[in-house]
Design a protein around this motif. Structure first.
Motif, PDB file in Angstrom:
ATOM      1  N   VAL A 371       0.853  -1.192   0.000  1.00 19.74           N
ATOM      2  CA  VAL A 371       0.000   0.000   0.000  1.00 19.74           C
ATOM      3  C   VAL A 371       0.888   1.240   0.000  1.00 19.74           C
ATOM      4  CG1 VAL A 371      -1.929   1.177   1.097  1.00 19.74           C
ATOM      5  CG2 VAL A 371      -1.680  -1.301   1.345  1.00 19.74           C
ATOM      6  N   ARG A 372       0.719   2.081  -1.012  1.00 17.87           N
ATOM      7  CA  ARG A 372       1.538   3.288  -1.124  1.00 17.87           C
ATOM      8  C   ARG A 372       0.734   4.493  -0.609  1.00 17.87           C
ATOM      9  NH1 ARG A 372       3.026   6.506  -5.923  1.00 17.87           N
ATOM     10  NH2 ARG A 372       1.788   5.038  -7.127  1.00 17.87           N
ATOM     11  N   PHE A 373       1.358   5.277   0.261  1.00 18.42           N
ATOM     12  CA  PHE A 373       0.736   6.458   0.839  1.00 18.42           C
ATOM     13  C   PHE A 373       1.480   7.707   0.354  1.00 18.42           C
ATOM     14  CE2 PHE A 373      -0.377   3.035   3.639  1.00 18.42           C
ATOM     15  CZ  PHE A 373      -1.670   3.316   4.034  1.00 18.42           C
ATOM     16  N   ASN A 374       0.823   8.857   0.522  1.00 16.44           N
ATOM     17  CA  ASN A 374       1.511  10.094   0.155  1.00 16.44           C
ATOM     18  C   ASN A 374       2.370  10.577   1.335  1.00 16.44           C
ATOM     19  OD1 ASN A 374      -0.201  11.500   1.936  1.00 16.44           O
ATOM     20  ND2 ASN A 374      -1.715  11.833   0.324  1.00 16.44           N
ATOM     21  N   ALA A 375       3.091  11.663   1.100  1.00 17.42           N
ATOM     22  CA  ALA A 375       4.077  12.122   2.077  1.00 17.42           C
ATOM     23  C   ALA A 375       3.455  12.694   3.347  1.00 17.42           C
ATOM     24  CB  ALA A 375       4.990  13.169   1.430  1.00 17.42           C
ATOM     25  N   SER A 376       2.115  12.828   3.384  1.00 18.74           N
ATOM     26  CA  SER A 376       1.474  13.423   4.567  1.00 18.74           C
ATOM     27  C   SER A 376       1.430  12.464   5.757  1.00 18.74           C
ATOM     28  CB  SER A 376       0.048  13.855   4.216  1.00 18.74           C
ATOM     29  OG  SER A 376      -0.730  12.739   3.826  1.00 18.74           O
ATOM     30  N   VAL A 377       1.749  11.190   5.541  1.00 16.98           N
ATOM     31  CA  VAL A 377       1.754  10.218   6.636  1.00 16.98           C
ATOM     32  C   VAL A 377       3.036  10.398   7.451  1.00 16.98           C
ATOM     33  CG1 VAL A 377       1.732   7.777   7.233  1.00 16.98           C
ATOM     34  CG2 VAL A 377       0.377   8.595   5.311  1.00 16.98           C
ATOM     35  N   SER A 378       2.883  10.710   8.717  1.00 22.51           N
ATOM     36  CA  SER A 378       4.042  11.012   9.563  1.00 22.51           C
ATOM     37  C   SER A 378       4.740   9.732  10.031  1.00 22.51           C
ATOM     38  CB  SER A 378       3.606  11.824  10.782  1.00 22.51           C
ATOM     39  OG  SER A 378       2.777  11.040  11.625  1.00 22.51           O
ATOM     40  N   GLU A 379       5.956   9.895  10.560  1.00 19.92           N
ATOM     41  CA  GLU A 379       6.694   8.744  11.073  1.00 19.92           C
ATOM     42  C   GLU A 379       5.991   8.127  12.290  1.00 19.92           C
ATOM     43  OE1 GLU A 379      10.687   9.841  11.871  1.00 19.92           O
ATOM     44  OE2 GLU A 379      11.211  10.243   9.769  1.00 19.92           O
ATOM     45  N   ASP A 380       5.391   8.971  13.111  1.00 20.04           N
ATOM     46  CA  ASP A 380       4.657   8.452  14.268  1.00 20.04           C
ATOM     47  C   ASP A 380       3.482   7.579  13.823  1.00 20.04           C
ATOM     48  OD1 ASP A 380       6.370   9.701  16.012  1.00 20.04           O
ATOM     49  OD2 ASP A 380       5.063  11.437  16.347  1.00 20.04           O
ATOM     50  N   PRO A 407       6.245   6.598   0.922  1.00 18.55           N
ATOM     51  CA  PRO A 407       6.246   5.460   1.850  1.00 18.55           C
ATOM     52  C   PRO A 407       5.312   4.348   1.376  1.00 18.55           C
ATOM     53  CG  PRO A 407       5.008   7.309   2.767  1.00 18.55           C
ATOM     54  CD  PRO A 407       5.700   7.831   1.543  1.00 18.55           C
ATOM     55  N   VAL A 408       5.795   3.124   1.428  1.00 21.46           N
ATOM     56  CA  VAL A 408       5.038   1.946   1.016  1.00 21.46           C
ATOM     57  C   VAL A 408       4.974   0.975   2.197  1.00 21.46           C
ATOM     58  CG1 VAL A 408       4.920  -0.023  -0.558  1.00 21.46           C
ATOM     59  CG2 VAL A 408       5.740   2.204  -1.394  1.00 21.46           C
ATOM     60  N   LEU A 409       3.759   0.576   2.541  1.00 25.45           N
ATOM     61  CA  LEU A 409       3.555  -0.377   3.633  1.00 25.45           C
ATOM     62  C   LEU A 409       3.311  -1.759   3.026  1.00 25.45           C
ATOM     63  CD1 LEU A 409       3.097  -1.102   6.601  1.00 25.45           C
ATOM     64  CD2 LEU A 409       0.713  -0.411   6.332  1.00 25.45           C
ATOM     65  N   GLN A 410       4.173  -2.726   3.358  1.00 26.18           N
ATOM     66  CA  GLN A 410       4.000  -4.094   2.885  1.00 26.18           C
ATOM     67  C   GLN A 410       3.496  -4.966   4.038  1.00 26.18           C
ATOM     68  OE1 GLN A 410       7.491  -5.732   1.036  1.00 26.18           O
ATOM     69  NE2 GLN A 410       7.103  -4.721  -0.924  1.00 26.18           N
ATOM     70  N   VAL A 411       2.427  -5.743   3.771  1.00 29.24           N
ATOM     71  CA  VAL A 411       1.803  -6.551   4.805  1.00 29.24           C
ATOM     72  C   VAL A 411       1.511  -7.928   4.240  1.00 29.24           C
ATOM     73  CG1 VAL A 411      -0.115  -6.724   6.436  1.00 29.24           C
ATOM     74  CG2 VAL A 411       0.699  -4.477   5.707  1.00 29.24           C
ATOM     75  N   LYS A 412       1.781  -8.963   5.021  1.00 28.30           N
ATOM     76  CA  LYS A 412       1.362 -10.315   4.658  1.00 28.30           C
ATOM     77  C   LYS A 412       1.063 -11.086   5.932  1.00 28.30           C
ATOM     78  CE  LYS A 412       6.113 -12.151   4.241  1.00 28.30           C
ATOM     79  NZ  LYS A 412       7.051 -12.837   3.321  1.00 28.30           N
ATOM     80  N   LYS A 413       0.368 -12.179   5.766  1.00 29.99           N
ATOM     81  CA  LYS A 413      -0.040 -12.953   6.914  1.00 29.99           C
ATOM     82  C   LYS A 413       1.181 -13.603   7.553  1.00 29.99           C
ATOM     83  CE  LYS A 413      -4.723 -13.999   5.400  1.00 29.99           C
ATOM     84  NZ  LYS A 413      -5.700 -15.059   5.071  1.00 29.99           N
ATOM     85  N   GLY A 414       1.188 -13.591   8.891  1.00 34.01           N
ATOM     86  CA  GLY A 414       2.295 -14.204   9.605  1.00 34.01           C
ATOM     87  C   GLY A 414       2.007 -15.645   9.947  1.00 34.01           C
ATOM     88  N   GLY A 415       2.558 -16.113  11.073  1.00 35.49           N
ATOM     89  CA  GLY A 415       2.358 -17.500  11.484  1.00 35.49           C
ATOM     90  C   GLY A 415       0.962 -17.730  12.002  1.00 35.49           C
TER      91      GLY A 415
END
Length: 417
Positions: A371-380, A407-415
């Protein structure tokens, strides 16, 4: 307007298809029928917008995916007070502000157990775009409606194929709309609908019945679907009485009313010409402001439809994703598409503090959602999202896009949980 005059019915394209045509400098092509007032087809086909007949009243049918339909119980109000209250009655389902929508109420659910009625929602920006385009092409716009507002004329339910969509109307719940190309989704949605208590017999015309029977097979179940040479549904011209915009709203947008005006036409012609020029000028100014938003809305509509192909892009995305999540928990998570929907739901909850419209796009590959977000997403906000996702036993990490530097958030299912 002469009630015996043939009616031009136009199936308006999706906003994405219209935007692409305008950007490429080509005229959009539309499906159309010329119908007698009884509903009998005189002729039809597909034609460029600027070549459609301009000497008869025109009914525009908005793409069903762009009209929100909700079962609601209206307050005990009438007239203008009820009309003013309707946008706020459907506010929990809306993505934008209530005042930015045309909301109408119809008695299309006579068999609803809670006595609800059908609320139809169309964005004002989309309505203005359609009206403006019709005015520029000289079409005699008589009304704007949607095919999913058609009602059964008997005790049975009705289903039919329209373009690329499968539509089912039974008077019990909101109309079922499913892309005909999404065969797996169609089978599941049809089976669930037919298994609901009190669902009536569903009738299709002979051709649609053969198509559905070959496609769905046992999914039709319980002999609840049968063929009929002429299905019991009101003809398309009846949708003139179910316009998503009333005559006053059309008039405010610059369309003259479709009434008998033969004796006054010559007198008002110069005035109407000046008004048309003024409206077109205002539309040109508005287009400059709305063009940037149109591109973003088109991208949202395209990417959203890929993840949730059966969910209209009208309500709040988190509400729609939550509904899709309930479907998944009910045992419908059988494909990569649903896997993407489940992870998108988790991302939506984790990023609930992010700025509105901060998501740019997303992609699904190798069981990983990016998921790609724009630069308005803060580090917090990024850090908080990671904590929430990991608490849900999901593998998540933030990257920087190689080309966009966003910023790009990568997510996948864990254990196993």
């Amino acid at each position: 307007m002469n009630n015996n005059q043939p009616l031009l019915v136009i199936w308006w394209p999706k906003v994405l298809d219209q935007t692409r045509a305008e950007e490429e400098g080509r005229m959009i092509r539309l499906r159309y029928d010329v119908l007698a007032r009884s509903g009998d087809k005189l002729h039809g086909g597909e034609e460029a917008l600027n070549k459609l007949p301009k000497d008869m009243p025109c009914l525009v049918l908005v793409n069903p995916t762009e009209v929100g339909l909700f079962a609601v119980t209206p307050p005990k109000l009438t007239g203008n007070k009820l009309q003013e209250a309707l946008p706020f009655l459907v506010e929990p389902y809306l993505l934008n502000e209530p005042e930015e929508n045309h909301v109408s109420l119809w008695p299309n659910l006579p068999k609803h157990q809670g006595g609800a009625k059908l609320a139809a929602v169309l964005g004002k920006t989309r309505a203005r775009n359609i009206v403006s385009t019709c005015a520029q092409q000289g079409l005699k716009l008589a009304g704007i409606s949607c095919e999913t507002l058609r009602e059964c004329t008997g005790n049975e339910g009705v289903a039919w194929l329209s373009g690329q969509d499968f539509i089912l109307v039974d008077g019990i719940d909101t109309p079922l709309l499913t892309p005909a190309s999404q065969t797996a989704v169609l089978k599941v949605m049809l089976q669930r609908r037919l298994q609901q208590p009190g669902t009536p017999l569903i009738e299709l015309n002979n051709n649609d019945y053969v198509w559905l029977n070959n496609l769905a097979g046992a999914a039709t179940g319980e002999n609840k679907i049968r063929a009929n040479a002429r299905i019991p549904i009101e003809p398309l011209p009846k949708l003139l009485n179910k316009s998503l915009l009333n005559a006053d709203e059309l008039r405010k947008m610059g369309m003259r009313p479709m009434a008998n005006q033969a004796g006054l036409r010559k007198l008002f012609a110069p005035t109407l010409a000046l008004l048309t020029v003024a409206v077109l000028g205002l539309n040109a100014l508005a287009f400059k402001i709305e063009s940037a938003n149109a591109a973003v809305e088109a991208q949202i509509a395209e990417t959203y439809s890929q993840a949730l192909p059966n969910t209209p892009m009208v309500a709040d995305p988190l509400l729609l994703i939550e509904r899709e999540k309930r479907n998944l928990n009910a045992g419908l998570d059988t494909s990569n598409s649903h896997g993407a929907s489940a992870l998108l739901h988790e991302v939506g909850l984790a990023m609930e503090q992010a700025p509105f419209n901060s998501m740019v796009d997303f992609a699904w590959a190798e069981n990983t959602l990016s998921v790609r977000f724009n630069a308005s997403v803060s580090e917090d906000q990024q850090g908080n999202a990671l904590q929430k996702l990991k608490a849900r036993r999901l593998e998540a990490k933030w990257l920087i896009g190689a080309q966009s530097n966003l910023p790009v958030l990568q997510v996948k299912k864990g254990g196993a949980r």
